[in-house]
Scaffold this active site. Sequence first.
Site, PDB file in Angstrom:
ATOM      1  N   SER A 240       0.853  -1.182   0.000  1.00 44.66           N
ATOM      2  CA  SER A 240       0.000   0.000   0.000  1.00 44.66           C
ATOM      3  C   SER A 240       0.892   1.235   0.000  1.00 44.66           C
ATOM      4  O   SER A 240       2.123   1.129   0.024  1.00 44.66           O
ATOM      5  CB  SER A 240      -0.896   0.006   1.252  1.00 44.66           C
ATOM      6  OG  SER A 240      -0.099   0.103   2.423  1.00 44.66           O
ATOM      7  N   LYS A 241       0.271   2.404  -0.012  1.00 46.94           N
ATOM      8  CA  LYS A 241       1.066   3.635  -0.045  1.00 46.94           C
ATOM      9  C   LYS A 241       1.976   3.766   1.169  1.00 46.94           C
ATOM     10  O   LYS A 241       3.078   4.291   1.076  1.00 46.94           O
ATOM     11  CB  LYS A 241       0.144   4.852  -0.147  1.00 46.94           C
ATOM     12  CG  LYS A 241      -0.462   5.023  -1.530  1.00 46.94           C
ATOM     13  CD  LYS A 241      -1.222   6.328  -1.647  1.00 46.94           C
ATOM     14  CE  LYS A 241      -1.749   6.518  -3.068  1.00 46.94           C
ATOM     15  NZ  LYS A 241      -2.487   7.790  -3.218  1.00 46.94           N
ATOM     16  N   ARG A 242       1.530   3.265   2.306  1.00 50.39           N
ATOM     17  CA  ARG A 242       2.383   3.378   3.490  1.00 50.39           C
ATOM     18  C   ARG A 242       3.621   2.485   3.384  1.00 50.39           C
ATOM     19  O   ARG A 242       4.617   2.716   4.044  1.00 50.39           O
ATOM     20  CB  ARG A 242       1.581   3.031   4.752  1.00 50.39           C
ATOM     21  CG  ARG A 242       1.143   1.582   4.848  1.00 50.39           C
ATOM     22  CD  ARG A 242       0.195   1.363   6.019  1.00 50.39           C
ATOM     23  NE  ARG A 242      -0.348   0.027   6.043  1.00 50.39           N
ATOM     24  CZ  ARG A 242       0.217  -1.004   6.656  1.00 50.39           C
ATOM     25  NH1 ARG A 242       1.364  -0.835   7.303  1.00 50.39           N
ATOM     26  NH2 ARG A 242      -0.338  -2.198   6.649  1.00 50.39           N
ATOM     27  N   HIS A 243       3.557   1.465   2.543  1.00 51.69           N
ATOM     28  CA  HIS A 243       4.708   0.584   2.339  1.00 51.69           C
ATOM     29  C   HIS A 243       5.636   1.098   1.239  1.00 51.69           C
ATOM     30  O   HIS A 243       6.813   0.798   1.217  1.00 51.69           O
ATOM     31  CB  HIS A 243       4.251  -0.821   1.916  1.00 51.69           C
ATOM     32  CG  HIS A 243       3.457  -1.545   2.950  1.00 51.69           C
ATOM     33  ND1 HIS A 243       2.209  -2.069   2.687  1.00 51.69           N
ATOM     34  CD2 HIS A 243       3.721  -1.839   4.237  1.00 51.69           C
ATOM     35  CE1 HIS A 243       1.744  -2.672   3.772  1.00 51.69           C
ATOM     36  NE2 HIS A 243       2.643  -2.543   4.724  1.00 51.69           N
ATOM     37  N   GLY A 244       5.097   1.814   0.283  1.00 49.26           N
ATOM     38  CA  GLY A 244       5.902   2.242  -0.856  1.00 49.26           C
ATOM     39  C   GLY A 244       5.228   2.046  -2.193  1.00 49.26           C
ATOM     40  O   GLY A 244       5.881   2.099  -3.231  1.00 49.26           O
TER      41      GLY A 244
END
Length: 465
Positions: A240-244
């Site tokens: 997800s966006k929080r992971h990259g």
Amino acid sequence: MTVVTRFAPSPTGFLHIGGARTALFNWLYAKHHGGIFRLRIEDTDRQRSTTEAIEAIIDGLKWLGLNWDDETVFQFARAPRHAEVAMEMLKQGKAYYCYCTPEELDQMREAAKAAGKPMRYDGRWRDRDPKDAPAGVKPVVRLKAPTSGETVVQDKVQGEVRVGNEQLDDMVLLRSDGAPTYMHAVVVDDHDMGITDVIRGDDHLTNTFRQLQIYQAMGWTPPSFAHIPLIHGPDGAKLSKRHGALGVEAYRDMGYLPEALRNYLLRLGWGHGDDEIISTEQAIQWFDLDAVGRGPSRFDFAKLDNLNGHYLRQTADARLAQDVAQRLGVAGDAAIEQRLAVGMAGLKARAKTLKELADNSKFYTLKRPLTPDDKARAQLTGDGSKVLKELRAQLAAAPTWIAADLEGLARTFAEAQGIKLGQVAQPLRAALSGATTSPPIFEVMQVLGREETLGRIDDAAGVGG
């Protein structure tokens, strides 16, 4: 036979990191086999496809160095060809008109939901005469799919995968307005483009069973398939966006080099022994699908940072200086770019990204007088100011302006004053950089040159009285 691969993104968003890896694997596979890598923009979803997304995808691929062969193919422009193939299947009895109303489809959907089963069209128009069609209903064209036996995928990554044909329904080829569906258009395009190998994420595996049935209906030889596992976050959850899960342009803005990102993406799901640093030439020589793992890989920013730091240290100083100058808004100032290039050797050894490098380089680009931060200002009061004023005369008379000689001069000065070298170096650092951290200060003095160094000392020596 010449290997032909393709990358076929939908321009409903930017080129995300998973798509970039898919493009890289296709590019490398084609290069490894001396083949052709093609680009197709799957813009059939007219409501969600945007010009900005198309430009971002193309810019992202070019920045990564994944150049494609031949002209870019735009799927929407090929709609007449997609319809032509569907009409041919109608003539051959491999497809049929379906006149189901939206209400009938809703009833099927509700019945499937109540039974806890996935929605599948029940084939009610499969063998009916179009003369029975209700008035005012525009038909769709459906594939007359096999109802018994199995569809088998011999996947180069997943191995042999089978599905019973009774689990697949008669999918729509053309919508009621004549527009082709994505599933149909992909097959026609891959066939017409001569694609020999389809390499894509394993979330497309279920699509492949349906697409193979179109190949079979048309009597076309299907390409080989390789479905690569998706990328997960460090916690094992879907990326997800929080992971990259960001667009490639975000990684460029964060300061990653394209060759570092290529190397990192290559190692997400593919390996060559214990090798971690893999040049593009080595990647082309070594890459093949038998080394792609079946399990999902995990994105790790710390590993990417370390890899990028390695590539920064290997990159020419002039190239880094140009990028840093661009980031700092001083591009085109030849004197500043030259100063950055001279200082780059000392700066890049301590940075992991171009953004960090630019932040650390900024003091080289500042115009006099500098505005020191609070910690630096404290170094420029009292004894610090006195040290600078007394050292300044000796620096002005220094016979050479080389870091080692300047350090020797400062040591001799400190000994004569009965103080430690740090009591000389810290006020110097504050005066020359405006901060209390910098590359080795005598290296900084050499990079700045005699005139700029003395000018910054003159500006700072009176700070604090």
